[in-house]
Design an enzyme around this catalytic site. Sequence first.
Site, mmCIF file in Angstrom:
data_model
loop_
_atom_site.group_PDB
_atom_site.id
_atom_site.type_symbol
_atom_site.label_atom_id
_atom_site.label_comp_id
_atom_site.label_asym_id
_atom_site.label_seq_id
_atom_site.Cartn_x
_atom_site.Cartn_y
_atom_site.Cartn_z
ATOM 1 N N ASP A 522 0.862 -1.173 0.000
ATOM 2 C CA ASP A 522 0.000 0.000 0.000
ATOM 3 C C ASP A 522 0.910 1.238 0.000
ATOM 4 O OD1 ASP A 522 -2.352 1.535 0.290
ATOM 5 O OD2 ASP A 522 -1.994 1.680 2.442
ATOM 6 N N THR A 524 0.034 4.822 1.410
ATOM 7 C CA THR A 524 -0.060 5.650 2.607
ATOM 8 C C THR A 524 0.191 4.827 3.868
ATOM 9 O OG1 THR A 524 -1.697 7.030 1.492
ATOM 10 C CG2 THR A 524 -1.492 7.270 3.881
ATOM 11 N N ASP A 723 -1.584 -1.176 6.164
ATOM 12 C CA ASP A 723 -1.770 -0.724 7.544
ATOM 13 C C ASP A 723 -3.187 -0.262 7.865
ATOM 14 O OD1 ASP A 723 -1.826 1.636 6.088
ATOM 15 O OD2 ASP A 723 -0.901 2.802 7.693
#
Length: 836
Positions: A522, A524, A723
């Site tokens: 991912d 961000t 996350d």
Amino acid sequence: MKHVYHIHGMTCNGCRSHVEQTLSKVDGVTNASVDLEKAEATIEMQSHIPIETFQNVLEKEGGTYSIHGSSEDFNKDVSKKDNHVKKSKKGNGTFYCPMHCEGDKTYDKPGDCPVCGMDLAEEQNLSSTSSEQWTCPMHPEIVKDEAGSCPICGMDLVPMEADSSAEEKTYKKLLKKFWIALAFTLPIFIIAMSEMIPDNPLYKVMPQKQWNWIQFALSIPVVFYATRMFFERAYRSIRTWNLNMFTLIGIGAGVAWLFSVFGMLFPDFFPAQFKTESGAVHVYFEAATVILTLVLMGQVLEARAHSKTNSAVKELLKLAPNKAIKVVDGKEEEVAIDTIEKGDVLRVKPGDKIPVDGKITEGDTTVDESMISGEPIPVNKTVGDHVNSGTINGNQSFLMQAEKVGSDTLLSQIIHMVNDASRSRAPIQKLADTVSGYFVPVVVLVSLITFVVWAIWGPDPAYVYALVNAIAVLIIACPCALGLATPMSVMVGVGKGAQNGVLIKNAEALEKMDKVNTLIVDKTGTITEGKPTVDKIGVFSKDYTEHEILHLIASLNNSSEHPLAQATVKYGKEKQVEISKTEQFNSVTGKGVEGSVDGKSLYLGNAKMMEYANASVSSQMQSEVQEHQKQGKTVSYLAVNEEVAGYVVIGDKIKPSSAKAIKELQDKGIEVIMLTGDNHNTAQAVAGELNLTDFKAEMLPENKLNEVEKLQEQGRVVAMAGDGINDAPALAKSDVGIAMGTGTDVAIESAMITLVKGDLHGIVKARNLSHKVMQNIKQNLFFALIYNTLGVPIAAGVLFPFFGILLSPMIAALAMSFSSVSVIANSLRLRGSDLD
């Protein structure tokens, strides 16, 4: 009567069935049915039965499951328990088999594994380190949680010495028995070996028959005290048909000893080839006692070596303080760690260990987090920053507010995760399990064949050769080395990972991580720092100023918990804009948010959100926004009453370690793919900076999940690192889910590996760790298989026709004892591995 209850603790259909049967047996229950998915039990009864009755029944079944009036009642019970740290009992009370014969099953007291017979190992946890207790020197029955005076005699109480661990007690007990066995075995060995001395001086003192009786007397303490547990385990293994190492030792040493006793009592029963020149039957007391003593020595060495395999957890336990300084009404007082509650204010002085998880409320400092994150550089902390239990404060004092205590702290969760992972079974262990299932019966059969072959075709004295070689075959075989090969490597590897900030959920994750050839990341919070800041507020409409656009954006985002939203709220407060109340707030997954502020309908998000709002984005607007996106910035449009009025530019720095980590992973042959919900221009800018050849933008959670499935269908072994909540489905679906420890609990729960520090370099560490552990396991399995494959035929005498070589049962016992120790020693090499 019919009642519906909430059941906690069920994880599979077997749990459901067990709970259902347990509840059905309660007196007065006419029918009980349990739904696993709803975690509910529907109980029909003749008359009302108190819930405490069901609680007691489930508690007697091991305490794994609990029953509550509803899920809300369960949550209340948990929150009450979590407010305090449980006072610890003496000792840990959790034991497991080091060979994991029954998977992750644990026991509540020390003893022998019912399957393999080995001593159960003690799990290392915080239970014995959380508090300090005090006692009276004259009245040891007086035990208090704090210093003071004895209520009986008035003497000052003294700190109680910590109990030795069960592990240490086992080692000391085995060592004591070994010295006793050695003391009685050495004279037997000297008497037996004196036969090799010409004109034996001992036979001038008394004849051989009397010396045989002395050997018999000396062997009794060895057989019936020092090594008695070997025969008890052998008997139990045969009775339960869980054949193991002790089956072979018990049969081999037992046959040698019983043959010797029978030969002394009934010498005329044996043919001449079993007798010496004096007419006495040749006895094997020295073989039996030396074999048993050497095996006992192996157990002692194994107990000492095994204690080092969980040294990583022991080091983590040392981090846990048992005292803290609590601030109440401005006054400081020292308290036990288990009296701290959520919300308490604590003072942490320079050099002290941080007692619980929480956030700094006053002061600045640096914190050494290397024991948890694996990173040696102290981290600067200021007001509002989070700190974790067990980390060490630098040279400044500060105040903190307790947020997580007891089992909720990061340190406690790490220890719990390491213990669980250490007891898990890797898929490669199936090979060892399969071989072990046939091992002991095959060895016993080979031993019988050896006896028959030597008795029929062996040279004189054929029966003596047959007996000695058959015993050697039983003694040299070591299923224990095979059984320890995988769990020892896993235990040391998982501990090594924890010391380097890489938390492994189970052994399967280690094995799969070594096979990963595709990594999805991912953007961000994974590639970037996840700490966004507002770079610019743009205006498209003449009806609004920049200040008014910021007011609307900050007001709308005040209802959102997204990091980008919080960045705008923070920026708005810094610019002293008024935050108005938002009504009808709604989050549109993968697009943005909507709501009503000051009577205006607001829509904030990406281009898809503008389509959702029926707001038209002109080419000029797109051109202006794209200039920012090409710099790697995230841009959100703001539409007011279906007209695009402005935008916000948010920047998120790329973590310093990301580029280097991606390069290292690519060098290892792993393809790195970035999937992000951000727009194409921003994603392209980030990918270009990191030399990523493959990326996809504007990905919704279901898109990420579909991409994982697509790659798996192509035969790829996929790891996914993320996350956020939106990453959880893809994390769960991937072959190896990797959660950033800085992320959400949902993501961490869905993942197989968690990186405490939360950067991509942790993935490099995880990959290196998995590779080293799998190499170590294969070395152990190779060593154990080759050892047994070569050792058994040599003990059977296959070299005798060609080289005249035979293997003494005593040498076989020595080799067998060291085989398990060498497997553990090889596993311990992982402790010195470099994961960077």
